[in-house]
Write an enzyme that holds these catalytic residues in place. Sequence first.
Site, PDB file in Angstrom:
ATOM      1  N   SER A  67      -9.432  35.872  11.378  1.00  0.00           N
ATOM      2  CA  SER A  67      -9.277  35.780   9.929  1.00  0.00           C
ATOM      3  C   SER A  67     -10.445  36.419   9.187  1.00  0.00           C
ATOM      4  O   SER A  67     -11.580  36.487   9.679  1.00  0.00           O
ATOM      5  CB  SER A  67      -9.158  34.316   9.493  1.00  0.00           C
ATOM      6  OG  SER A  67      -7.947  33.763   9.937  1.00  0.00           O
ATOM      7  N   GLN A  68     -10.164  36.875   7.983  1.00  0.00           N
ATOM      8  CA  GLN A  68     -11.169  37.392   7.057  1.00  0.00           C
ATOM      9  C   GLN A  68     -12.240  36.325   6.826  1.00  0.00           C
ATOM     10  O   GLN A  68     -11.912  35.146   6.605  1.00  0.00           O
ATOM     11  CB  GLN A  68     -10.462  37.743   5.753  1.00  0.00           C
ATOM     12  CG  GLN A  68     -11.346  38.197   4.623  1.00  0.00           C
ATOM     13  CD  GLN A  68     -10.558  38.326   3.324  1.00  0.00           C
ATOM     14  OE1 GLN A  68      -9.345  38.098   3.302  1.00  0.00           O
ATOM     15  NE2 GLN A  68     -11.236  38.691   2.273  1.00  0.00           N
TER      16      GLN A  68
END
Length: 217
Positions: A67-68
């Site tokens: 994930s970012q």
Amino acid sequence: MDVHGIGMTSRRTRDRLIQRLREEGIRDERVLEAILHVPRHVFVDEALASRAYEDTALPIGHGQTISQPYIVALMTQALLAGGRLKKVLEVGTGSGYQTAVLAGMVDEIYSVERIEPLMKLARKRLREIGCRNVHIKLSDGSWGWKEHAPYDGIIVTAAPAAVPPALLEQLAPGGRLVIPVGGPTMQELLLVQQTDKGPVQERLELVNFVPLVRDSL
């Protein structure tokens, strides 16, 4: 294994990421410290290590992503907003990065992952960086991990169409569930709090996660 990083994974590069997260509204200093110190480059393929401290999601194989950092920070901040948690369930271990960010701020993490190669690699990486309070098993995340329930917090890193009832059942009174919910291309990130009147939802942000795949019993 170099957990400190050089060049594009150096402290200066990490500092720039933290500054960006502050500008995007992350305020919890515990979360920012964790993002600063957890070696994200360890959790991606070596070919992508130079991009590890960009504020972007990256592929980890098997149709999954790491994930970012902003989303990791946002979800962690929302989960911990009520104070330190003793027992947390993570649905979707993935690369193990979100797990590592949480590990220093909660007592115990129980994490489930349905893709065996990802589970094994995450377990190895977490052990290598010294995470000793993480328990991982191969399982369909929509069923949670009932044996260790109830949980003070539950964090879900893949998106179901609706909140799985089993997860609400495993959430302790006063507990917090952070979960993306919606269709295949766009979802709402929800904070669900378990109150004496039942679960109460708060919408946090629009997000884009891979779908939560549910296996049949």
